[in-house]
Write an enzyme that holds these catalytic residues in place. Sequence first.
Site, PDB file in Angstrom:
ATOM      1  N   PRO A  40       0.799  -1.227   0.000  1.00  0.00           N
ATOM      2  CA  PRO A  40       0.000   0.000   0.000  1.00  0.00           C
ATOM      3  C   PRO A  40       0.832   1.277   0.000  1.00  0.00           C
ATOM      4  O   PRO A  40       1.556   1.552   0.939  1.00  0.00           O
ATOM      5  CB  PRO A  40      -0.814  -0.115   1.294  1.00  0.00           C
ATOM      6  N   GLU A  41       0.752   1.987  -1.069  1.00  0.00           N
ATOM      7  CA  GLU A  41       1.313   3.334  -1.132  1.00  0.00           C
ATOM      8  C   GLU A  41       0.116   4.277  -1.263  1.00  0.00           C
ATOM      9  O   GLU A  41      -1.018   3.853  -1.066  1.00  0.00           O
ATOM     10  CB  GLU A  41       2.283   3.443  -2.323  1.00  0.00           C
ATOM     11  N   LYS A  45       0.395   8.032   3.539  1.00  0.00           N
ATOM     12  CA  LYS A  45      -0.062   6.646   3.554  1.00  0.00           C
ATOM     13  C   LYS A  45      -0.843   6.330   4.819  1.00  0.00           C
ATOM     14  O   LYS A  45      -1.097   5.160   5.121  1.00  0.00           O
ATOM     15  CB  LYS A  45       1.143   5.696   3.454  1.00  0.00           C
ATOM     16  N   HIS A 101      -5.061 -14.127  10.283  1.00  0.00           N
ATOM     17  CA  HIS A 101      -4.409 -12.828  10.444  1.00  0.00           C
ATOM     18  C   HIS A 101      -5.414 -11.693  10.621  1.00  0.00           C
ATOM     19  O   HIS A 101      -5.095 -10.531  10.420  1.00  0.00           O
ATOM     20  CB  HIS A 101      -3.489 -12.555   9.257  1.00  0.00           C
ATOM     21  N   ARG A 113       1.888  -9.641   7.855  1.00  0.00           N
ATOM     22  CA  ARG A 113       3.211  -9.318   8.389  1.00  0.00           C
ATOM     23  C   ARG A 113       3.185  -8.542   9.706  1.00  0.00           C
ATOM     24  O   ARG A 113       4.205  -8.411  10.366  1.00  0.00           O
ATOM     25  CB  ARG A 113       4.010  -8.513   7.361  1.00  0.00           C
ATOM     26  N   LYS A 141      21.703  18.654  -2.367  1.00  0.00           N
ATOM     27  CA  LYS A 141      21.296  17.314  -1.935  1.00  0.00           C
ATOM     28  C   LYS A 141      22.088  16.274  -2.713  1.00  0.00           C
ATOM     29  O   LYS A 141      21.950  16.148  -3.929  1.00  0.00           O
ATOM     30  CB  LYS A 141      19.798  17.095  -2.188  1.00  0.00           C
ATOM     31  N   ARG A 173      17.036  -1.174  -1.279  1.00  0.00           N
ATOM     32  CA  ARG A 173      15.708  -1.361  -1.862  1.00  0.00           C
ATOM     33  C   ARG A 173      15.855  -1.832  -3.313  1.00  0.00           C
ATOM     34  O   ARG A 173      16.700  -1.300  -4.051  1.00  0.00           O
ATOM     35  CB  ARG A 173      14.924  -0.046  -1.863  1.00  0.00           C
TER      36      ARG A 173
END
Length: 288
Positions: A2-3, A58, A105, A124, A167, A278
């Site tokens: 989920p984003e 989120k 779950h 999870r 940056k 990632r």
Amino acid sequence: MPELPEVEVVKRSLENNINDLVIKKVIINTNKLRYIINKKKLKEVVGRKITSITRRSKYLLIHFDKNISLIVHLGMTGKFLILNKKKKLEKTSFYYKLNSKDTKHDHIVFNFENNVKLIYNDVRKFGFIKLIKTNDINSSNHIQFLGPEPFSKKFNLTYFLKYIRNKKKTVKDLLMDQKFVSGLGNIYVNEVLYLSKIDPKRKSFRITTIEIKKIISFIRQILKKSIKDGGSSIKDFSDGGGRSGVFQQNFKVYNKEGDKCFTKNCKEFIKKTSISNRSTFYCRRCQK
DNA sequence: TTCTTTGTTCCGGA
DNA sequence: GTCCGGAACAAAGA
């Protein structure tokens, strides 16, 4: 995973199904999710009526009367299911696969009037649900440091240019950074950089104005499309076996290692590498 | 047994 | 001081 778009889709289906309802009972089947659960505190929602449901980045925010809210993060695998009075599954949850194993779950169950149930299921257990005073939301640790929403006016070329001055982190890490822009995760960042034709390993301060415009535009475009497709995945959702959201089929690079690049006339194969631990997918030829 | 997954935090080093 | 990025953490399935 989920984003922003998935959370937005969940928000809308909750709005359609449980807004205005009063909670009768809360059943908590686990001692902890992402954090230890304060059961007594969470049960303060009993007797309260849902007045609205919003989203920030989120995070899902379920607001009740009497200055009470629930702040929810779905983590990696958190999802909501709604059972209505006929025990029928509402079309609520994106990419939810129904099988018997999943019920173990079901960590938190909210019972409403009319036998409506809201179930929080999370394999999870990296998600969380916390009770918070509505007045305290904006100053909470979860919310106060978040950067602008991708659709907000504040997230524009000027902001971007100013932020990336000096940056040195990679453009991928920049877009993943919730302090810079909130709501994007690994999947959509991979997709956005592919569409913008930018090498994810580029340093932020080297991104040009033209490229920034592309990034901002593609972020909005892909999020919007995914929200729409999430909607259509809900529309197609069937309670006999479930169905994955359409948006997952729209990925052009994420999890596509070894596939041929989607760009016309490009014969290159999608590569997988790692940035800040990632998974990162990209086309060597198209992304410069 | 080890590896993978994600968002977030922590900490050493620059 | 500030920034960067690697490592760790949570749980469970492959």
